[in-house]
Design a protein around this motif. Structure first.
Motif, mmCIF file in Angstrom:
data_model
loop_
_atom_site.group_PDB
_atom_site.id
_atom_site.type_symbol
_atom_site.label_atom_id
_atom_site.label_comp_id
_atom_site.label_asym_id
_atom_site.label_seq_id
_atom_site.Cartn_x
_atom_site.Cartn_y
_atom_site.Cartn_z
ATOM 1 N N GLN A 100 -12.691 -60.248 -1.277
ATOM 2 C CA GLN A 100 -13.747 -61.668 -1.297
ATOM 3 C C GLN A 100 -15.361 -61.425 -1.044
ATOM 4 N N GLY A 101 -16.046 -62.329 -1.447
ATOM 5 C CA GLY A 101 -17.477 -62.330 -0.559
ATOM 6 C C GLY A 101 -18.297 -60.675 -0.859
ATOM 7 N N GLY A 102 -19.591 -60.787 -0.107
ATOM 8 C CA GLY A 102 -20.805 -59.649 -0.250
ATOM 9 C C GLY A 102 -19.638 -58.257 -0.650
ATOM 10 N N PRO A 103 -20.753 -57.409 -1.292
ATOM 11 C CA PRO A 103 -19.877 -56.083 -0.884
ATOM 12 C C PRO A 103 -19.988 -55.383 0.262
ATOM 13 N N VAL A 104 -19.644 -54.447 0.588
ATOM 14 C CA VAL A 104 -18.681 -53.750 1.586
ATOM 15 C C VAL A 104 -19.014 -52.200 1.566
ATOM 16 N N ILE A 105 -19.108 -51.997 2.983
ATOM 17 C CA ILE A 105 -20.159 -50.647 3.415
ATOM 18 C C ILE A 105 -18.555 -50.271 4.643
ATOM 19 N N VAL A 106 -18.748 -49.249 4.530
ATOM 20 C CA VAL A 106 -17.079 -48.533 5.595
ATOM 21 C C VAL A 106 -18.428 -47.661 6.299
ATOM 22 N N LEU A 107 -18.307 -47.150 7.224
ATOM 23 C CA LEU A 107 -19.463 -46.622 7.947
ATOM 24 C C LEU A 107 -17.826 -45.484 8.618
ATOM 25 N N CYS A 108 -17.649 -44.502 8.727
ATOM 26 C CA CYS A 108 -16.746 -43.289 8.861
ATOM 27 C C CYS A 108 -17.014 -42.405 9.684
ATOM 28 N N ALA A 109 -16.833 -40.865 10.387
ATOM 29 C CA ALA A 109 -16.925 -40.419 10.477
ATOM 30 C C ALA A 109 -16.911 -39.095 9.363
ATOM 31 N N GLU A 110 -17.465 -37.976 9.685
ATOM 32 C CA GLU A 110 -17.563 -36.817 8.295
ATOM 33 C C GLU A 110 -16.328 -36.674 8.539
ATOM 34 N N PRO A 111 -15.689 -36.371 9.172
ATOM 35 C CA PRO A 111 -14.220 -35.401 8.666
ATOM 36 C C PRO A 111 -13.076 -36.693 7.896
ATOM 37 N N SER A 112 -13.565 -37.725 7.985
ATOM 38 C CA SER A 112 -12.403 -38.600 7.421
ATOM 39 C C SER A 112 -13.243 -39.348 6.099
ATOM 40 N N LEU A 113 -14.225 -38.617 5.471
ATOM 41 C CA LEU A 113 -14.669 -39.003 4.228
ATOM 42 C C LEU A 113 -14.389 -38.766 2.996
ATOM 43 N N ALA A 118 -11.097 -41.641 -1.427
ATOM 44 C CA ALA A 118 -10.429 -41.366 -2.237
ATOM 45 C C ALA A 118 -9.607 -43.260 -2.727
ATOM 46 N N ARG A 119 -9.748 -43.572 -1.477
ATOM 47 C CA ARG A 119 -8.786 -45.085 -1.269
ATOM 48 C C ARG A 119 -9.431 -45.687 -1.177
ATOM 49 N N LEU A 120 -10.312 -45.945 -1.369
ATOM 50 C CA LEU A 120 -11.606 -46.913 -0.712
ATOM 51 C C LEU A 120 -12.799 -46.966 -1.324
ATOM 52 N N SER A 121 -12.881 -46.060 -2.540
ATOM 53 C CA SER A 121 -14.860 -46.183 -2.965
ATOM 54 C C SER A 121 -14.581 -47.172 -4.620
ATOM 55 N N SER A 122 -13.163 -47.647 -4.631
ATOM 56 C CA SER A 122 -13.542 -48.665 -5.705
ATOM 57 C C SER A 122 -13.786 -50.196 -5.117
ATOM 58 N N VAL A 123 -12.981 -49.906 -4.139
ATOM 59 C CA VAL A 123 -13.836 -51.445 -3.434
ATOM 60 C C VAL A 123 -14.887 -51.477 -1.915
ATOM 61 N N VAL A 127 -20.146 -44.411 3.307
ATOM 62 C CA VAL A 127 -21.027 -43.378 4.012
ATOM 63 C C VAL A 127 -20.153 -42.449 5.670
ATOM 64 N N ALA A 128 -20.691 -41.558 5.681
ATOM 65 C CA ALA A 128 -20.847 -40.700 6.488
ATOM 66 C C ALA A 128 -21.362 -41.060 7.970
ATOM 67 N N LEU A 129 -20.945 -41.085 8.973
ATOM 68 C CA LEU A 129 -22.090 -41.068 10.170
ATOM 69 C C LEU A 129 -22.188 -39.849 11.270
ATOM 70 N N GLY A 130 -22.989 -39.275 10.983
ATOM 71 C CA GLY A 130 -23.799 -38.219 11.723
ATOM 72 C C GLY A 130 -23.700 -38.752 13.330
ATOM 73 N N ASP A 131 -24.220 -39.638 13.423
ATOM 74 C CA ASP A 131 -24.033 -40.104 14.465
ATOM 75 C C ASP A 131 -23.719 -41.108 14.930
ATOM 76 N N ASP A 132 -22.805 -41.170 16.069
ATOM 77 C CA ASP A 132 -21.993 -42.818 15.655
ATOM 78 C C ASP A 132 -22.180 -43.645 17.310
ATOM 79 N N SER A 133 -23.449 -42.989 17.698
ATOM 80 C CA SER A 133 -24.088 -44.467 18.868
ATOM 81 C C SER A 133 -24.338 -45.153 17.699
#
Length: 233
Positions: A100-113, A118-123, A127-133
């Motif tokens: 529901q609502g607006g589009p979703v962006i998931v910022l994650c650690a590079e190894p989890s990309l 595979a699990r969430l790209s349909s929704v 986007v990988a975060l090289g720097d999680d600061s």
């Protein structure tokens, strides 16, 4: 980035939720309306993965007149939603946060990309975060075209932004009751905060909205926020 606006509602003893299974209702209708007006002026709303797992927030603009105003400005009905996570554990693609609502962006650690795509790209956009600061998060979002960001929690995310001084405005709504639970999450945990007794935020206004006190504050020296793109003729 034009603006980073932190927003939180807490009890008198600083809690933003309870430690039980039920969600704690802190806000009044008048405060909720005012907070949604801030949402409506933003490109995206950011929360941590714990908030998504616990509350499954929609992070929408609830009021039709605010949606109409966004449309008049050429904006989509609802801001984008951003969730920051290392591995994405417990993020349910069937939840209302993703559906529901607006589009979703998931910022994650590079190894989890790969696994998260595979699990969430349909929704969601993954986007990988090289720097999680905080500076790294804001830089990545700015690169995605987000220039006005609202940060709504939870405790870990708010602590990171407050400690880094990476915000322009802070909106704190205070409900006139105590929670009194040691394990209940607070506005912020311990941290090397930029704003201590000798470096105070500037109070812009104090308001009563229903039975809620709202304090609007300004950070006179925001840190780690990428500059908004300049407009050239």
């Amino acid at each position: 980035m034009e603006r980073v606006h932190l927003s939180v509602c807490m009890s008198l003893d600083g809690h933003i939720d309870t430690d039980g299974g039920e969600r704690l209702v802190l806000s009044s209708e008048e405060d909720c309306r005012d907070m949604h007006a801030v949402r409506a002026d933003c490109d995206a709303i950011l929360v941590g993965a714990g908030t998504v797992r616990r509350d499954q927030p929609r992070l929408t603009v609830r009021y039709p007149d605010l949606i109409a105003a966004r449309r008049e400005r050429g904006m989509p009905d609802h801001p984008a939603k951003v969730v920051v996570t290392r591995g994405g554990e417990g993020l349910d693609p069937e939840s209302c946060f993703f559906r529901q609502g607006g589009p979703v962006i998931v910022l994650c650690a590079e190894p989890s990309l790969p696994a998260l795509r595979a699990r969430l790209s349909s929704v969601a956009q993954i986007v990988a975060l090289g720097d999680d600061s905080v500076a790294g998060i804001l830089s990545r979002l700015s690169g995605l075209g987000i220039q006005r960001l609202m940060v709504e929690g939870g405790c870990q995310v708010l602590t990171q932004f407050l400690a880094a001084g990476a915000f322009h405005r802070l909106r704190v709504a205070v409900a006139p009751f105590m929670v009194g639970r040691a394990a209940a999450p607070r506005l912020a945990g311990p941290g090397p905060f930029l704003h201590g007794p000798d470096n105070r935020l500037r109070i812009l206004s104090t308001r009563t909205l229903g039975n809620i006190a709202v304090i609007d504050m300004e950070n006179h020296e925001p840190r780690g926020i990428p500059a908004a793109p300049s407009l050239t003729a």
